[in-house]
Design an enzyme around this catalytic site. Structure first.
Site, PDB file in Angstrom:
ATOM      1  N   HIS A 114       7.367 -26.706   0.817  1.00  0.00           N
ATOM      2  CA  HIS A 114       6.535 -27.681   0.110  1.00  0.00           C
ATOM      3  C   HIS A 114       5.507 -26.973  -0.768  1.00  0.00           C
ATOM      4  CE1 HIS A 114       8.011 -31.146   2.515  1.00  0.00           C
ATOM      5  NE2 HIS A 114       8.317 -30.171   3.333  1.00  0.00           N
TER       6      HIS A 114
ATOM      7  N   LYS B   1     -14.585   2.716  -3.200  1.00  0.00           N
ATOM      8  CA  LYS B   1     -15.461   3.182  -2.114  1.00  0.00           C
ATOM      9  C   LYS B   1     -16.591   4.044  -2.661  1.00  0.00           C
ATOM     10  CE  LYS B   1     -11.825   3.383   1.441  1.00  0.00           C
ATOM     11  NZ  LYS B   1     -11.029   4.331   2.263  1.00  0.00           N
TER      12      LYS B   1
ATOM     13  N   GLU C  59       0.820  -1.210   0.000  1.00  0.00           N
ATOM     14  CA  GLU C  59       0.000   0.000   0.000  1.00  0.00           C
ATOM     15  C   GLU C  59       0.859   1.267   0.000  1.00  0.00           C
ATOM     16  OE1 GLU C  59      -2.859   0.636   3.287  1.00  0.00           O
ATOM     17  OE2 GLU C  59      -4.434   0.490   1.774  1.00  0.00           O
TER      18      GLU C  59
END
Lengths: 402, 402
Positions: free
Chosen positions: A275, A391, A249
C-alpha cells in the site's frame, strides 16, 4: 610498451572467490562462527536484572536489534532490551520512562570507545545512577579509552576484535552478549552462520547463490542501482535496517580507479508496503532489483473466522484461512505480479522458521554477499572514510564554542 | 502538416501552477484545511475508552501514525493509539497483548471498505469481542460495504470524501478522528495546513519553495533518481514512512507518453543513520538529492553533565551541552560535510517546534510538492494502477482453493 587504465573488468567468479579466501585471516568476521562462547554464556547466566539497556549506535546495535525483533514476538523472554542509540533528547526521555533504573543492566557498546553519541549518553546516565560492575558492562576494543575506564572501575569487559568492523560484528561479543543475556541460544545462532560459511567456502549451495547474485548485481549496477529487500513479516523490520547499513556503508565507496560506486539499499515490509512503495516498483523506472524474504512457518494457527461479519461477500475467500497462510499468499501474489511484468529482476529467500538458527543463516548470507560484491567492484568493503569529515566539522565547531 | 510526439517538454512554472489550480475543485485534499470540525470534536469529547485500536493500512494509518509519533514524546496523552496494519499473525498477537479489550475503541478505517487486510483483522477482532456502537466506529466512503455494515449495526460513521485519496487523507476524517480522540488540537493542525495552502496559492513564500524544488527534481530526475529525506529526530520516523508512501505511490507512474517515471524516496533518521547510510551518500554514485529536516526547538534542556566519567578528554567538548544542541550541531556538521563535497544537491527544512501546527505545515508542503511534481512529469498523481494486478492474482488463487 607501457599500459595503465582507469577502468576495470569484472573478474571471474573463481578469481573473486580466491580474493575472498585470501582475506579470511585478515577480516575477522569470517571466523566468528567458530569462536568459543563459554565465557559469554557463563556471564549471561549470572545476570539477574530484568531490563537491559544497550547504549550504542550503528553497528553496535543494529544486528542485535534485528535478531531481538525477529525472535521476540514468538519467544517468551523474561528480560527486555532497550536501545539508547540517539542524541535526540525526546527519545532518551521516553526510553528512560520504560526502565526501572535499579533493575537495569547497562551494556555500553562502542568499538572505538569514543563514539560521541554513546559516550554522551553514558555520561548522562551516569548522572542518574551510579555505574559499577553491578550494573554496567563494557564491550569495546581491548585498548580503548572505554575499556580503560572499565578496568579502572573493575567493570566486566568484553573485547571486540580489532579486525571485526561494526556492521560485521553481530556474531561477535557485540551481538552475542546481549542476546545470551536475553536467553537466545547463541550456539544455535552461530551454528546457522557456520552452515552458510561452510557451504560457501566448500563451493556448495551458498557459493552458487551468492556468486550468481553478486555477479548479476555488479554487471547491472548502472541500470539497477537500487536494491529493494521486501520482507513479508513485521518481525523483519530490524533485519531490513541492518541490511541497509551493511549494504550502504560497505558498498558506497570510491573504488581503486577513483570511481564512485553505489548499490542503494531499500527495506520494505509486506503486506504494508504493498500500500505504499509497490506502485513505484510496478510502474516506475526500471532501476530496481527486488529480493523477497518470506517466512515459511510462522508457528501460528490464528484463523480468520467465518461468519463474524456479514455483508462482505466479496471477501469471503479469506474465511477460515490462517493469517500465516494469507500473508504467504500475499507475498506469492506480489511476486507473481512482478514476474508477469517481466523486466524487474527479483529473487525470493524463504526462511524456514522463526528461530535464531534461521535468522543467522540469512544474516551471514548477506555478509558474504556484501564481501563478494565488494571484491567485484574493487573497493574496500570494510572501512567508512566518507563519514569522517562530518565528525571533524562537529568537533571543530563545538571546541570553538568551549 | 501533421505532427505527433512521444516526448514532452517541461512546462513553465506558471503553466504548472494553472494546472494545479484547475484541479482544486476535483481533487479533495486541497480544501480539507477549510472543513468544519465541529462534529469530530463533539464525538471525540465523548470517547472515554483508554485504548484506541486503529485497524487500517497504508493511507488509512500512515499520516495519523506520523503525527502521533511526532507529538507523543513531548505530550501527555492519556490515551494510547494501537495500529493493526498487517496480516502478520505474530504482529497481531503482540499488539493484542498491549490492549485491554474491554477498554478499547476500535476505529475501522478503509476508504474502499473492502481492504483485505483491514476486513480480515476486523473479522478476527469481532470473534474476540462483540462490536457495537459502544466500542466501534467506522471511517469509510459513505456508500461502501463497511459503511453499510456500520449503519445496519447503528455504529457511528465518518465519511471519507470520494475525491480524497488515501495518501492525501491525513487532514480528512482519517487523521482528524483518531487525533481528536487523542487530544490533539485539530483546528491548530488544520491551521498549519491552511497557512501553507494560502501561501502557495497566493504565490508567496511556499510557492517559491515548492516550484523551485519541484522543477529542480524534475529537470534532474534521470541523474538524481533517488530523493533522501534525512530527519534529525527519532520522532520523525513516522513522517519518513508517510513521505515514502506519498512520494513513491504518487510519482511512480507511466506518464501520458507511456514513459515510466520514478523519483525514489528514502527516509533516514539522524544521527543514527550517520552510522549507516551516510557513507553511501558521501562517497557513492551521485544519484541522490538530500533534504535535511531539523527541529529548531525540542523544548528540552537535558544536559550532558561534566565530570561524570573520567578518561574521555577528547570528548570533553560535549560537556554541559544540551542534547538538543548536540543533535542540532550534528545535523549542521553533516550538512556542511555534504556542502563541501560540492556535487550533492541538498536543502534544509527547519521545523520551528514540536507541535501539531508545525508538523501539519511540513506535511501539507509535501502534499503540494507531490502534486506539482506530478503535473511536471505529466502523470496521474492520485491513482495507483500498479498494485491492482497483485490483488487480482491473490483473489483468484484463494478463490480457487475454496
Amino acid at each position: 610498451m607501457q599500459y595503465s587504465k582507469s577502468f576495470y573488468q569484472i573478474k571471474s567468479s573463481q578469481t573473486i572467490f580466491n580474493y575472498v579466501k585470501d582475506e579470511i585471516e585478515q577480516i575477522g568476521y569470517y571466523s566468528l562462527p567458530f569462536q568459543d562462547t563459554t565465557k559469554i554464556k557463563e556471564y549471561a547466566k549470572k545476570v539477574s536484572k530484568k531490563h537491559i539497556a544497550i547504549v550504542g549506535i550503528g553497528g553496535s546495535t543494529l544486528g542485535t536489534f534485528a535478531i531481538y525483533q525477529f525472535l521476540k514476538r514468538t519467544s517468551e523472554f523474561d528480560k527486555k532490551l532497550h536501545f539508547f542509540e540517539t542524541t535526540d533528547p525526546t527519545d532518551i526521555k521516553q526510553r528512560l520512562k520504560k526502565l526501572d533504573l535499579e533493575d537495569t543492566l547497562f551494556l555500553i557498546i562502542s568499538k572505538s570507545g569514543t563514539t560521541i553519541e554513546t559516550i554522551s549518553i553514558f555520561k548522562y546516565l551516569s548522572s542518574l545512577i551510579k555505574m559499577s560492575n553491578e550494573n554496567c558492562t563494557i564491550i569495546s576494543e581491548n585498548d580503548s579509552k572505554l575499556t580503560a575506564f572499565a578496568n579502572k572501575h573493575k567493570m566486566t569487559t568484553f573485547d571486540i576484535p580489532k579486525n571485526v568492523g561494526g556492521r560485521f560484528s553481530v556474531f561477535s561479543t557485540v551481538g552475542l552478549v546481549p542476546l545470551a543475556i536475553l536467553g537466545v541460544d547463541i550456539d544455535n545462532l552461530l551454528k546457522g552462520a557456520k552452515e552458510v560459511h561452510n557451504s560457501f567456502f566448500e563451493q556448495k549451495e551458498y557459493y552458487d547463490i551468492i556468486m550468481e547474485k553478486a555477479r548479476f548485481m555488479v554487471e547491472n549496477k548502472n541500470r539497477f542501482n537500487i536494491n529493494v529487500v521486501f520482507s513479508y513479516s513485521a518481525s523483519l523490520e530490524g533485519f531490513n535496517k541492518w541490511y541497509i547499513q551493511l549494504w550502504g556503508e560497505s558498498l558506497g565507496k570510491i573504488n581503486i580507479n577513483g570511481t564512485k560506486q553505489a548499490l542503494t539499499p531499500i527495506g520494505l515490509i509486506g503486506p504494508v508496503d504493498q500500500h505504499s512503495f509497490l506502485q513505484l516498483i510496478a510502474e516506475g523506472k526500471r532501476d530496481k532489483t527486488v529480493t523477497f524474504i518470506k517466512v515459511a512457518d510462522f508457528q501460528d494457527e490464528t484463523k480468520i473466522p467465518a461468519n463474524t461479519l456479514e455483508g462482505f461477500d466479496d471477501l469471503d475467500y479469506v474465511d477460515n484461512l490462517t493469517f500465516a497462510k494469507l500473508i504467504d499468499e500475499q507475498a506469492n501474489a506480489t511476486i507473481k505480479s512482478l514476474k508477469e511484468l517481466g523486466d524487474i529482476p527479483h529473487d525470493v529467500i524463504t526462511i524456514n522458521r522463526v528461530d535464531e538458527f534461521n535468522i543467522a543463516k540469512l544474516m551471514y548470507n548477506y555478509q558474504l554477499l556484501t564481501s563478494v560484491v565488494g571484491k567485484f567492484v574493487q573497493i574496500n568493503t570494510y572501512n567508512q572514510p566518507g563519514v569522517e569529515s562530518g565528525k571533524k566539522i562537529l568537533k571543530a565547531k563545538l571546541k570553538d564554542k568551549g
